[in-house]
Design a protein around this motif. Structure first.
Motif, PDB file in Angstrom:
ATOM      1  N   ASN A  53       0.638  -1.416  -0.552  1.00 17.60           N
ATOM      2  CA  ASN A  53       0.012   0.248   0.823  1.00 17.60           C
ATOM      3  C   ASN A  53       0.772   1.235   0.050  1.00 17.60           C
ATOM      4  OD1 ASN A  53      -2.535  -1.655  -0.473  1.00 17.60           O
ATOM      5  ND2 ASN A  53      -2.627  -1.394   2.057  1.00 17.60           N
ATOM      6  N   SER A 122      -6.871  -0.820   4.508  1.00 18.33           N
ATOM      7  CA  SER A 122      -7.385   0.710   4.397  1.00 18.33           C
ATOM      8  C   SER A 122      -8.110   0.644   3.759  1.00 18.33           C
ATOM      9  CB  SER A 122      -5.925   1.172   3.138  1.00 18.33           C
ATOM     10  OG  SER A 122      -5.728   0.739   1.839  1.00 18.33           O
ATOM     11  N   ARG A 157     -11.387  -3.089   6.952  1.00 16.54           N
ATOM     12  CA  ARG A 157     -10.788  -1.911   7.399  1.00 16.54           C
ATOM     13  C   ARG A 157     -11.118  -2.178   9.025  1.00 16.54           C
ATOM     14  NH1 ARG A 157     -14.661   2.619   4.324  1.00 16.54           N
ATOM     15  NH2 ARG A 157     -16.451   0.644   5.298  1.00 16.54           N
TER      16      ARG A 157
END
Length: 181
Positions: A53, A122, A157
Motif C-alpha cells: 500500500n 485501508s 478496515r
C-alpha cells in the motif's frame, strides 16, 4: 528468482522514495524495512500488505510477474508468506495483479496467531471460511469462535486478528476485495 526484498527495494527506488518515507507510510520501523529489503527479516502478510500500500502496488506485485493462469492446481499453489513467528502459511489460489478479488488458502499450525488486533486494511471487504479446525476471530471489540464450515464476512478496515484454537492445523479459505495479495 528475485526475492521480495529486492522487489521492494527496486520498486521504492523507481518511485524515488526513501526508506523512511515507505516505513512511515507502512507503519513499520525504518530498520525493519531495511532488514526486509536485505532479506534479513521474514515479514508477516499484514506487513507486506502495508508495504505494498505504501508503494501503491498490488500485494502480488511484490512476488514478481508471472504468466497468468485461470486454473491453479493443488500441487501448483505457491506459498505467499510463511511466518515462523505466527506459524501461518498463505498460498495463492489465483494469479495476476489485475484481479478484482484475491483468494488465498491458509494453513495455520497448532497455536498459530496472526498477531494483536491491528489497524485493519485501508479499504475493502474480506471473507473467511473455515475448511477444518477451529479459529478464534477478533473483529474490533467482538470475539467469534469459528468452527469447520463456519464463515465470516467483514469490512477489512475493521481491526482484526485470529488464532488457531484447534489441536492440529486449521485450514482457511480467505477472499478479499479489492485483491490485496
Amino acid at each position: 528468482m528475485t526475492s521480495i526484498g529486492e522487489v521492494i527495494r527496486s520498486t521504492r527506488k523507481k518511485q524515488k522514495l526513501t526508506l523512511k518515507e515507505v516505513a512511515q507510510a507502512a507503519s513499520i520501523s525504518l530498520s525493519f524495512l531495511s532488514e526486509i529489503e536485505r532479506d534479513k527479516a521474514n515479514p508477516s502478510i499484514s506487513v507486506l500488505k502495508r508495504i505494498a500500500n505504501a508503494l501503491n502496488v498490488n500485494f502480488t506485485d511484490l512476488f514478481g510477474e508471472e504468466k497468468q493462469s485461470i486454473v491453479i492446481r493443488k500441487h501448483e499453489r505457491k506459498p505467499l508468506v510463511h511466518s515462523e513467528g505466527s506459524r501461518i502459511t498463505w498460498y495463492a489460489l489465483s494469479q495476476g495483479s489485475a484481479n478484482k478479488m484475491g483468494a488465498i488458502w491458509g494453513v495455520l499450525e497448532e497455536g498459530a496467531f496472526s498477531g494483536e488486533v491491528g489497524v485493519g486494511h485501508s479499504e475493502g471487504e474480506e471473507f473467511l471460511f473455515v475448511h477444518s479446525g477451529r479459529l478464534e476471530f477478533l473483529l474490533g471489540n467482538e470475539r467469534f469462535t469459528l468452527e469447520e464450515g463456519d464463515s465470516i464476512y467483514y469490512d477489512a478496515r475493521t481491526p482484526h486478528s485470529y488464532k488457531n484454537i484447534w489441536k492440529g492445523e486449521t485450514l482457511l479459505l480467505a477472499v478479499s476485495t479489492p485483491a490485496s495479495f
